[in-house]
Design a protein around this motif. Structure first.
Motif, PDB file in Angstrom:
ATOM      1  N   UNK A 228       0.828  -1.192   0.000  1.00  0.00           N
ATOM      2  CA  UNK A 228       0.000   0.000   0.000  1.00  0.00           C
ATOM      3  C   UNK A 228       0.866   1.247   0.000  1.00  0.00           C
ATOM      4  N   UNK A 229       0.464   2.298   0.756  1.00  0.00           N
ATOM      5  CA  UNK A 229       1.213   3.551   0.731  1.00  0.00           C
ATOM      6  C   UNK A 229       2.616   3.428   1.301  1.00  0.00           C
ATOM      7  N   UNK A 230       2.867   2.377   2.079  1.00  0.00           N
ATOM      8  CA  UNK A 230       4.213   2.194   2.616  1.00  0.00           C
ATOM      9  C   UNK A 230       5.168   1.675   1.565  1.00  0.00           C
ATOM     10  N   UNK A 231       4.632   1.237   0.413  1.00  0.00           N
ATOM     11  CA  UNK A 231       5.486   0.773  -0.681  1.00  0.00           C
ATOM     12  C   UNK A 231       6.415  -0.326  -0.233  1.00  0.00           C
ATOM     13  N   UNK A 232       7.705  -0.130  -0.486  1.00  0.00           N
ATOM     14  CA  UNK A 232       8.689  -1.131  -0.086  1.00  0.00           C
ATOM     15  C   UNK A 232       9.231  -0.853   1.307  1.00  0.00           C
ATOM     16  N   UNK A 233       8.611   0.077   2.037  1.00  0.00           N
ATOM     17  CA  UNK A 233       9.055   0.356   3.391  1.00  0.00           C
ATOM     18  C   UNK A 233       8.861  -0.866   4.279  1.00  0.00           C
ATOM     19  N   UNK A 234       9.464  -0.799   5.443  1.00  0.00           N
ATOM     20  CA  UNK A 234       9.424  -1.936   6.352  1.00  0.00           C
ATOM     21  C   UNK A 234       8.242  -1.836   7.312  1.00  0.00           C
ATOM     22  N   UNK A 235       7.782  -2.979   7.734  1.00  0.00           N
ATOM     23  CA  UNK A 235       6.754  -3.099   8.767  1.00  0.00           C
ATOM     24  C   UNK A 235       7.295  -4.024   9.844  1.00  0.00           C
ATOM     25  N   UNK A 236       6.995  -3.714  11.081  1.00  0.00           N
ATOM     26  CA  UNK A 236       7.404  -4.563  12.203  1.00  0.00           C
ATOM     27  C   UNK A 236       6.170  -5.203  12.809  1.00  0.00           C
ATOM     28  N   UNK A 237       6.111  -6.544  12.771  1.00  0.00           N
ATOM     29  CA  UNK A 237       5.043  -7.300  13.431  1.00  0.00           C
ATOM     30  C   UNK A 237       5.559  -7.838  14.751  1.00  0.00           C
ATOM     31  N   UNK A 238       4.726  -7.759  15.775  1.00  0.00           N
ATOM     32  CA  UNK A 238       5.058  -8.356  17.068  1.00  0.00           C
ATOM     33  C   UNK A 238       4.071  -9.465  17.367  1.00  0.00           C
ATOM     34  N   UNK A 239       4.558 -10.710  17.365  1.00  0.00           N
ATOM     35  CA  UNK A 239       3.753 -11.872  17.695  1.00  0.00           C
ATOM     36  C   UNK A 239       3.947 -12.204  19.161  1.00  0.00           C
ATOM     37  N   UNK A 240       2.898 -12.681  19.787  1.00  0.00           N
ATOM     38  CA  UNK A 240       3.027 -13.303  21.102  1.00  0.00           C
ATOM     39  C   UNK A 240       2.215 -14.592  21.091  1.00  0.00           C
ATOM     40  N   UNK A 241       1.864 -15.085  22.235  1.00  0.00           N
ATOM     41  CA  UNK A 241       1.167 -16.371  22.292  1.00  0.00           C
ATOM     42  C   UNK A 241      -0.351 -16.201  22.251  1.00  0.00           C
ATOM     43  N   UNK A 242      -0.795 -15.343  21.329  1.00  0.00           N
ATOM     44  CA  UNK A 242      -2.225 -15.162  21.085  1.00  0.00           C
ATOM     45  C   UNK A 242      -2.409 -14.985  19.593  1.00  0.00           C
ATOM     46  N   UNK A 243      -3.662 -14.817  19.175  1.00  0.00           N
ATOM     47  CA  UNK A 243      -3.941 -14.648  17.748  1.00  0.00           C
ATOM     48  C   UNK A 243      -3.692 -13.219  17.282  1.00  0.00           C
ATOM     49  N   UNK A 244      -3.457 -12.294  18.216  1.00  0.00           N
ATOM     50  CA  UNK A 244      -3.278 -10.888  17.864  1.00  0.00           C
ATOM     51  C   UNK A 244      -1.850 -10.613  17.433  1.00  0.00           C
TER      52      UNK A 244
END
Length: 453
Positions: A228-244
């Motif tokens: 989308x608008x972030x193009x090739x920019x980076x995204x940081x996902x934070x996973x834990x022990x839930x579905x969120x």
């Protein structure tokens, strides 16, 4: 229709990394008596992908999302990944036997190009924490580029940040706490800012907003490509022990917006999105959707005029970092212009499409919108939006395919009014689709459905 299952070539890399923060990996030393499995979708061009264990479908995830954590006894299990095509048939992607261990979470990640299904697996030891958390990191950015992950306590600059992990594509790194003592090697629950640089560099590519690390658990920081608008920019996902999965874009990331003029009583509208420092003017013909406009994030006021004067003024539109938003201009029940705004998906629209569905008809308290495939009726349609109120927007995810769009007002179970029925429409282009139900004096029913992209 008989299901024709398609099997893709599999380049499956199993990285069973025993990453223990303290103590050994013997079963007797684990405070968790079960085994665990979680699936994360890190393939940018993927469809919504389902996880099955021992022939039982659990749940699935789209790009940048994860399932909940499932509990099993230790031992070998059969793991399958699949997607659903437009006919509702399951398409098998990959099948593997994986080993689950006591006290260990098996994190399964889908990576790379969806046409060549690739999975990696990581073993993460479950631990008990006292108001603290542990952290792991990985990169899902294809191309071999390594990234360094820094952390700082909220309110401190990058010059005070600490390098906690150096990541490589499809590898998991156990992050290093910068101030361990004899009592703990973990971080205290608090607010932190994350920074990302290329490996060995001090040039910041990404800075998160302050993030509240509020759970006593193991987090996995996933660096991935934005869309989308972030193009090739980076995204940081934070996973834990839930579905969120909490996703964060760079605090300097741009936004984008577009406007749909549903009014047909004037030739064109002059629309202006104005901030404190910049204005974005648009001329939009009747029944037309503008192109996306890239703008700085922030709060804006939206105004619209035609040759009769001002129709809408100072409507607040907020565009956060990485947002993709559409504004619809339409008439309210009194014939005055009003608007609704909604976020659009920034995920690649390749196999699945996230449609926004809006009701611009004030004559009914609610309507039902059905997406009917060739072998279905409204009674058997799998995909539908129910009870859509006037001036309300809802979303639905559809696999690629052909659909009739049918709008119905159901006063009671035996009293339904057909408002509009389209021809078969192709919903397969790589685009963001919008569906609107609108008044139309040229339609036999007085209403029409528009499919916009």
């Amino acid at each position: 229709m008989k299901c024709s299952k398609v099997f893709y070539s599999i380049a499956s890399v199993s990285m069973a990394l025993m990453l223990a923060a303290c103590g050994g990996s013997d079963d007797e030393q684990s405070s968790y008596s079960d085994s665990y499995i979680q699936f994360y979708n890190g393939s940018p061009n993927s469809a919504y992908t389902y996880l099955s264990i021992n022939d039982s479908t659990l749940s699935g995830s789209s790009y940048g999302d994860a399932t909940t954590v499932y509990t099993y006894d230790a031992g070998d299990v059969d793991m399958d990944l699949s997607r659903v095509d437009s006919d509702g048939q399951s398409i098998d992607l990959t099948s593997n036997t994986i080993s689950l261990k006591k006290g260990i979470k098996k994190l399964v990640m889908l990576t790379g190009d969806y046409q060549e299904v690739n999975t990696v697996t990581f073993d993460i030891e479950r631990q008990e924490y006292e108001d603290q958390f542990d952290l792991y990191a990985t990169s899902m950015v294809n191309g071999g580029q390594g990234y360094d992950l820094y952390m700082a306590e909220s309110g401190t600059p990058f010059s005070s940040a600490h390098l906690v992990a150096s990541t490589q594509y499809q590898s998991l790194t156990h992050a290093t706490y910068w101030a361990p003592d004899e009592d703990s090697d973990y971080w205290d629950e608090d607010e932190y800012v994350f920074y990302i640089t290329t490996a060995g560099s001090d040039e910041v590519l990404f800075q998160s907003s302050p993030i509240n690390m509020a759970y006593s658990t193991e987090y996995v920081a996933v660096i991935r490509e934005g869309s989308g608008p972030t193009g090739s920019n980076l995204v940081l996902d934070l996973l834990n022990n839930s579905t969120t999965v909490n996703s964060y874009t760079d605090i300097q990331a741009s936004s984008q917006f577009r406007v749909y003029n549903s009014l047909n009583d004037s030739d064109a509208l002059s629309v202006v999105l104005a901030g404190n420092a910049q204005e974005y003017p648009l001329m939009i013909a009747k029944d037309s959707l503008s192109d996306f406009q890239i703008v700085d994030y922030g709060d804006y006021r939206l105004s619209a005029t035609d040759d009769t004067g001002t129709l809408l003024s100072n409507k607040l539109i907020t565009l956060n970092q990485g947002d993709s938003k559409t504004v619809i201009l339409f008439h309210n029940g009194e014939g005055n212009m009003t608007s609704i705004a909604f976020d659009e998906s920034t995920l690649p629209q390749i196999y699945d499409h996230n449609l926004n569905v809006s009701n611009l008809v004030s004559d009914f308290s609610d309507v039902d919108i059905y997406f009917v495939r060739q072998d279905e009726t409204v009674e058997t349609a799998v995909y539908k939006v129910k009870n859509l109120q006037f001036a309300e927007n809802d979303t639905i995810s559809l696999p690629n395919g052909f659909y009739e769009i049918v709008a119905v007002y159901e006063k009671s179970s035996d009293d339904a009014t057909l408002l509009y029925r389209s021809t078969l429409l192709d919903i397969s282009d790589e685009a963001n689709f919008i569906v609107t139900l609108e008044p139309d004096t040229n339609s036999p029913t007085g209403y029409t459905v528009n499919l916009l992209k």
